[in-house]
Write an enzyme that holds these catalytic residues in place. Sequence first.
Site, PDB file in Angstrom:
ATOM      1  N   SER A  71       0.849  -1.191   0.000  1.00  0.00           N
ATOM      2  CA  SER A  71       0.000   0.000   0.000  1.00  0.00           C
ATOM      3  C   SER A  71       0.892   1.251   0.000  1.00  0.00           C
ATOM      4  CB  SER A  71      -0.953  -0.036   1.195  1.00  0.00           C
ATOM      5  OG  SER A  71      -2.020   0.859   1.006  1.00  0.00           O
ATOM      6  N   ASP A 117      -9.621  -3.798  -5.712  1.00  0.00           N
ATOM      7  CA  ASP A 117      -9.112  -2.965  -4.631  1.00  0.00           C
ATOM      8  C   ASP A 117      -9.653  -1.547  -4.787  1.00  0.00           C
ATOM      9  OD1 ASP A 117      -7.640  -1.651  -2.685  1.00  0.00           O
ATOM     10  OD2 ASP A 117      -5.750  -2.585  -3.229  1.00  0.00           O
ATOM     11  N   HIS A 166      -8.221  -5.119  -1.256  1.00  0.00           N
ATOM     12  CA  HIS A 166      -6.963  -4.542  -0.796  1.00  0.00           C
ATOM     13  C   HIS A 166      -6.114  -5.562  -0.041  1.00  0.00           C
ATOM     14  CE1 HIS A 166      -4.399  -1.107  -0.151  1.00  0.00           C
ATOM     15  NE2 HIS A 166      -4.392  -1.282   1.158  1.00  0.00           N
TER      16      HIS A 166
END
Length: 726
Positions: free
Chosen positions: A575, A661, A696
């Site tokens: 991320s 995501d 995610h």
Amino acid sequence: MSETTAHRQPSEGPRPPVARKLPVERTHHGDTFVDDYEWLRDKESPEVVAHLRAEHEYMEAVTAHQQPLREAIFAEIKERTEETDLSVPARKRGWWYFTRTEEGKQYAIHCRVAARDTGDAAADWTPPVVQAGRKFQGEQILLDGNAEAEGKPFFALGGMAVTEDGKLLAYAEDNAGDERFSLRFKDLDTGRLLRESIENVFYGLAFSPDGKRVYYTVVDDSWRPHQIKVHVLGTDPAGDAVVIQEDDPGMWLGFDLSPDRRELMIGIGNSEYSETHSLDLVDPAAAPRLLLSRDERILHGMDPVLIDGERAYLVTHNREAVNNMVSLVRGEEFAKPLARQRWDTVVEHRDDVKVEGTAVTSTHVALSVRKDTTERVQVLPIAGLGTPAQAAATEPAFDEELYTCSLANAEFDAPMIRLSYTSYLVPPRVYDYALSDGALSLRKETAVKGGYDPANYVAEREWARAADGTRIPVSIVRRREVARDGTNPALVYGYGSYEISMDPGFAIPRLSLLDRGVVFAVAHVRGGGELGRPWYDDGKKLAKKNTFTDFVSVTEHLVAAGWADPRRVAAMGGSAGGLLMGAVANLAPHLYRAVVAQVPFVDALTTILDPELPLSALEWEEWGNPITDPEVYRYMKSYAPYENIAELPYPKIAAVTSFNDTRVLYVEPAKWVQKLRESNTGSEPVVMKIEMDGGHGGASGRYEGWKDRAWDYAFVLDALGATQRI
């Protein structure tokens, strides 16, 4: 593909897919950037989908030889994990709630058994001994995740809540991975689902005390939670009223249920200031009451507490306190201008201790604090709070240097609080901490099968030195026999954003790295929260590059200190940590043999320049606003991974992403790998692994999660030449 680019590709083996170029100009502050691959953003395009599938096929071809290693790591994770297991029961009202996992099943089974009330508080709050694999007498299944997931491509829960009388369950379910949930209701007496359901809800659920109303959050088109709604059971959800709405695109909306379940604490904020409203849940006609406005520019959180029978609030805040302090404010004070309000100090500000927040029972306050990078819990009696008679805080003591102790549960009527403890070497433990005398009762330590012995491993802290002289904490985990002789493979992990700390924690998959001689290092770089708020402030906005250079300094330290062979170092992050990976790949590609960027935020500038994209406006408090501020634009452009790809010999790179995501869109790594291949002067492959049914966190289900981790680690181990166990 140009002739030059074709020449740079390996002469033999699989050929990577080449996306066509469709130049799009983006101009801001007099600067024009030409983006050849922005068209890959069109998720509905058959051409885009076909390209992504071709990327995945190329990845599979390039890494096919790693499959036996992946299978070996998966088998090691599976063999070490107690697959048939259960959580320690936690009491809420008249029930003990717990989860089971069963061998061969992907998802948890949520259960409960009735609690007893004998008048002996210690006995009544001692959890029943429930055995793994054996049904407890009177056990009721609330929700079986395996049954819910059957026939669905993805399954995740976004929250569960039970009415005060224990008769109705509300749960939020995601079947796509996009974190947009369907809210469903189950009659726990009959086991039947109610007909009514609510679509596109976000995290967070709370029932009113009478069980007739349920409160939930809704996101806008940019995936920002902007509304809290209330649903009256038995009515059409189309008529659900909006309790509160937040229209500022740079603010995030959420709520918590007060410890006594009579009040909804509504928080609105960003990383720099916040606002709190209170909603009386007992009165159906009540409207939210503003307690502390964002106009005061105070970053804070609140917990209601009863003082002498009157409502007061514990406020954890940064008002003249960069690392936060805690004040006690009576409810009526909030009706006055801030300058005239009385705030009694409960916890003073300290430069070396960051106060993270509070939790409240009927008799005590639990403080979450961070000292010497370590998260820990302290306890204060409510009696005398905020007065000269206030008692000193107590803190459970542990015998490790690097550990994490956090509050797992503080039930309002309980004579104890529940703590979670873990370290790099100790599997997660659950303790009950008696509020009367501070006695710790170990309720469970997560079992690790296969003869795991923590004495075979070492976890220690060292400090690297940044170019500006700043000391950077580094956590180093290794097998005991691994020597500081400059020959070891090493994996450096980092994040460094949003004031999130990379705290010590046990991980069964990591043992597969350590047992192959890898030195695992966590770089606690600026931008995280390990050393308090100043550590975060010195790694955000116009100081963001410190995050990247700190990571490079940590890597250089590991090599100079003899922990790592300079030719056998890999980097990993996800991320915002994926942005870190992209930045260090541009900054110091020669230091790394391989880079794994998980759901990487590598096209950050493009995303933040478009407020219509998910979460973009909320990012302005973290990175600055490049739309309105030319200095921020120039600074971000100088480090954004996608814009700074150059003709360099890049290491092996794996971008790991998911099609659905909503936090970091798949298009970012899809564009990044195309441009990397185009500029790469070396011969190492750049691959993209994309989960077409994931979000995610990747694919759903614990076994799929193990496979994802095995893939990442096999990629690293293969690159480092560390495939055999030592």
